[in-house]
Design a protein around this motif. Structure first.
Motif, PDB file in Angstrom:
ATOM      1  N   SER A  26       0.859  -1.180   0.016  1.00 13.70           N
ATOM      2  CA  SER A  26      -0.005   0.011   0.237  1.00 13.70           C
ATOM      3  C   SER A  26       0.851   1.148   0.094  1.00 13.70           C
ATOM      4  CB  SER A  26      -0.885   0.039   1.162  1.00 13.70           C
ATOM      5  OG  SER A  26      -0.231   0.004   2.568  1.00 13.70           O
ATOM      6  N   TYR A  27       2.016   1.249   0.440  1.00 13.28           N
ATOM      7  CA  TYR A  27       2.815   2.242   0.446  1.00 13.28           C
ATOM      8  C   TYR A  27       4.019   2.027  -0.223  1.00 13.28           C
ATOM      9  CZ  TYR A  27       0.083   4.105   4.543  1.00 13.28           C
ATOM     10  OH  TYR A  27      -0.744   4.329   5.052  1.00 13.28           O
ATOM     11  N   SER A  28       3.964   2.308  -1.592  1.00 15.00           N
ATOM     12  CA  SER A  28       5.120   2.001  -2.689  1.00 15.00           C
ATOM     13  C   SER A  28       6.075   3.396  -2.591  1.00 15.00           C
ATOM     14  CB  SER A  28       4.538   1.848  -4.010  1.00 15.00           C
ATOM     15  OG  SER A  28       3.977   2.959  -4.490  1.00 15.00           O
ATOM     16  N   LYS A  29       7.280   3.232  -3.013  1.00  8.11           N
ATOM     17  CA  LYS A  29       8.334   4.461  -3.083  1.00  8.11           C
ATOM     18  C   LYS A  29       7.770   5.264  -3.995  1.00  8.11           C
ATOM     19  CE  LYS A  29      11.854   1.502  -1.304  1.00  8.11           C
ATOM     20  NZ  LYS A  29      13.105   0.949  -1.161  1.00  8.11           N
ATOM     21  N   SER A  30       7.066   4.994  -5.154  1.00  8.56           N
ATOM     22  CA  SER A  30       6.613   6.047  -6.185  1.00  8.56           C
ATOM     23  C   SER A  30       5.192   6.051  -5.896  1.00  8.56           C
ATOM     24  CB  SER A  30       6.969   5.531  -7.563  1.00  8.56           C
ATOM     25  OG  SER A  30       6.254   4.304  -7.820  1.00  8.56           O
ATOM     26  N   ARG A  31       4.732   7.063  -5.113  1.00  6.91           N
ATOM     27  CA  ARG A  31       3.448   7.333  -4.862  1.00  6.91           C
ATOM     28  C   ARG A  31       3.015   8.658  -5.761  1.00  6.91           C
ATOM     29  NH1 ARG A  31       2.115   8.328   1.265  1.00  6.91           N
ATOM     30  NH2 ARG A  31      -0.006   8.799   0.116  1.00  6.91           N
ATOM     31  N   SER A  32       1.815   8.072  -6.198  1.00  7.52           N
ATOM     32  CA  SER A  32       1.216   9.392  -7.265  1.00  7.52           C
ATOM     33  C   SER A  32       0.393  10.334  -6.252  1.00  7.52           C
ATOM     34  CB  SER A  32       0.118   8.696  -8.163  1.00  7.52           C
ATOM     35  OG  SER A  32       0.634   7.717  -8.785  1.00  7.52           O
ATOM     36  N   LEU A  36      -3.523  14.307  -8.631  1.00  8.75           N
ATOM     37  CA  LEU A  36      -4.019  13.620  -9.824  1.00  8.75           C
ATOM     38  C   LEU A  36      -5.098  12.847  -9.734  1.00  8.75           C
ATOM     39  CD1 LEU A  36      -3.097  12.356 -12.611  1.00  8.75           C
ATOM     40  CD2 LEU A  36      -1.767  10.639 -11.331  1.00  8.75           C
ATOM     41  N   TYR A  37      -5.522  12.084  -8.400  1.00  7.16           N
ATOM     42  CA  TYR A  37      -6.701  11.290  -8.207  1.00  7.16           C
ATOM     43  C   TYR A  37      -7.689  12.240  -7.966  1.00  7.16           C
ATOM     44  CZ  TYR A  37      -3.686   7.473  -6.711  1.00  7.16           C
ATOM     45  OH  TYR A  37      -2.700   6.435  -6.778  1.00  7.16           O
ATOM     46  N   ALA A  39      -8.124  15.250  -9.713  1.00  7.69           N
ATOM     47  CA  ALA A  39      -8.397  15.857 -11.273  1.00  7.69           C
ATOM     48  C   ALA A  39      -9.263  14.456 -11.929  1.00  7.69           C
ATOM     49  CB  ALA A  39      -6.747  16.110 -11.851  1.00  7.69           C
ATOM     50  N   LEU A  40      -8.597  13.105 -11.933  1.00  4.77           N
ATOM     51  CA  LEU A  40      -9.231  12.173 -12.675  1.00  4.77           C
ATOM     52  C   LEU A  40     -10.522  11.987 -12.245  1.00  4.77           C
ATOM     53  CD1 LEU A  40      -6.363   9.458 -12.667  1.00  4.77           C
ATOM     54  CD2 LEU A  40      -7.317  10.755 -14.479  1.00  4.77           C
ATOM     55  N   ILE A  41     -11.084  12.025 -10.808  1.00 11.02           N
ATOM     56  CA  ILE A  41     -12.455  12.312 -10.613  1.00 11.02           C
ATOM     57  C   ILE A  41     -13.026  13.187 -11.237  1.00 11.02           C
ATOM     58  CG2 ILE A  41     -13.981  11.994  -8.428  1.00 11.02           C
ATOM     59  CD1 ILE A  41     -11.831  10.471  -7.208  1.00 11.02           C
ATOM     60  N   ALA A  42     -12.767  14.321 -11.050  1.00 13.42           N
ATOM     61  CA  ALA A  42     -13.219  15.550 -11.551  1.00 13.42           C
ATOM     62  C   ALA A  42     -13.426  15.361 -12.989  1.00 13.42           C
ATOM     63  CB  ALA A  42     -12.615  16.883 -11.160  1.00 13.42           C
ATOM     64  N   VAL A  43     -12.649  15.072 -13.713  1.00 18.95           N
ATOM     65  CA  VAL A  43     -12.818  14.852 -15.320  1.00 18.95           C
ATOM     66  C   VAL A  43     -13.980  13.752 -15.518  1.00 18.95           C
ATOM     67  CG1 VAL A  43     -11.653  13.795 -17.399  1.00 18.95           C
ATOM     68  CG2 VAL A  43     -10.421  15.695 -15.805  1.00 18.95           C
TER      69      VAL A  43
END
Length: 196
Positions: A26-32, A36-37, A39-43
């Motif tokens: 659940s906690y990867s080293k390359s977190r987004s 971004l999340y 913005a994707l929900i709004a779009v």
């Protein structure tokens, strides 16, 4: 290998977070970025709104096609739009039609306006709140108010086509097994069923 060493090795394999089985995934080293999340929900929400109001389907197009009957929605408008298609499909054999369902006065009036078509109706609901033209159809015997759980008062093959809309949805299996054969009994060429 002792138990203490095994627990230490397991801890290293899970990412040394000490959180258990899923903590490393659940906690990867390359977190987004959370932006971004959002913005994707709004779009996505904007696309859904634009589609529903465009008139090509969705909510914007169906508002006029649905009529409100006794707290539920009926498909009377769809039946009326399907009449020309049914006339093409059944051709000359669609000259005596029985409509079974709510708003049957509306459908029967539409069918009677077609050339060379005789129409009758069975409304399984009360028509006390109906308009004058519907009450006139009931007085003339063109439209009946009957419970479709019981045999229809027509001879076998009395009608070329039977159109049923929004009447079978609420029948229990017991009555449905009696009603469907009875609808087929009074029809010479077929039964067309619309459900809401």
């Amino acid at each position: 290998m002792s138990r203490r060493q095994a627990n230490a090795n397991l801890s290293r394999r899970l990412g040394d977070t000490g959180g258990g089985w899923l903590s490393g995934s659940s906690y990867s080293k390359s977190r987004s970025s959370p932006i971004l999340y959002v913005a994707l929900i709004a779009v996505g929400a904007l696309l859904i709104l634009a589609y529903s109001h465009s008139g090509k389907g969705g909510i914007g197009n169906t508002r006029g096609a649905i009529s409100r009957v006794q707290g539920d929605y009926s498909c009377t408008a769809e039946v009326q739009r399907a009449i020309p298609v049914l006339k093409k499909a059944y051709g000359d054999s669609m000259h005596k039609v029985l409509h079974v369902g709510p708003d049957t006065c509306t459908v029967v009036s539409k069918l009677c306006s077609e050339e060379e078509t005789e129409a009758w109706g069975v409304d399984p609901y009360d028509v006390e709140d109906a308009d004058r033209s519907c009450k006139a159809l009931v007085r003339k015997g063109i439209v009946r108010v009957d419970d479709i759980k019981y045999p229809l008062p027509y001879r076998p093959k009395s009608f070329s086509v039977v159109i049923v809309s929004d009447s079978l949805d609420y029948l229990s299996e017991r009555y449905l097994n009696k009603t469907l054969p009875d609808l087929a009994r009074v029809s010479a060429d077929g039964v067309v069923i619309f459900t809401g």
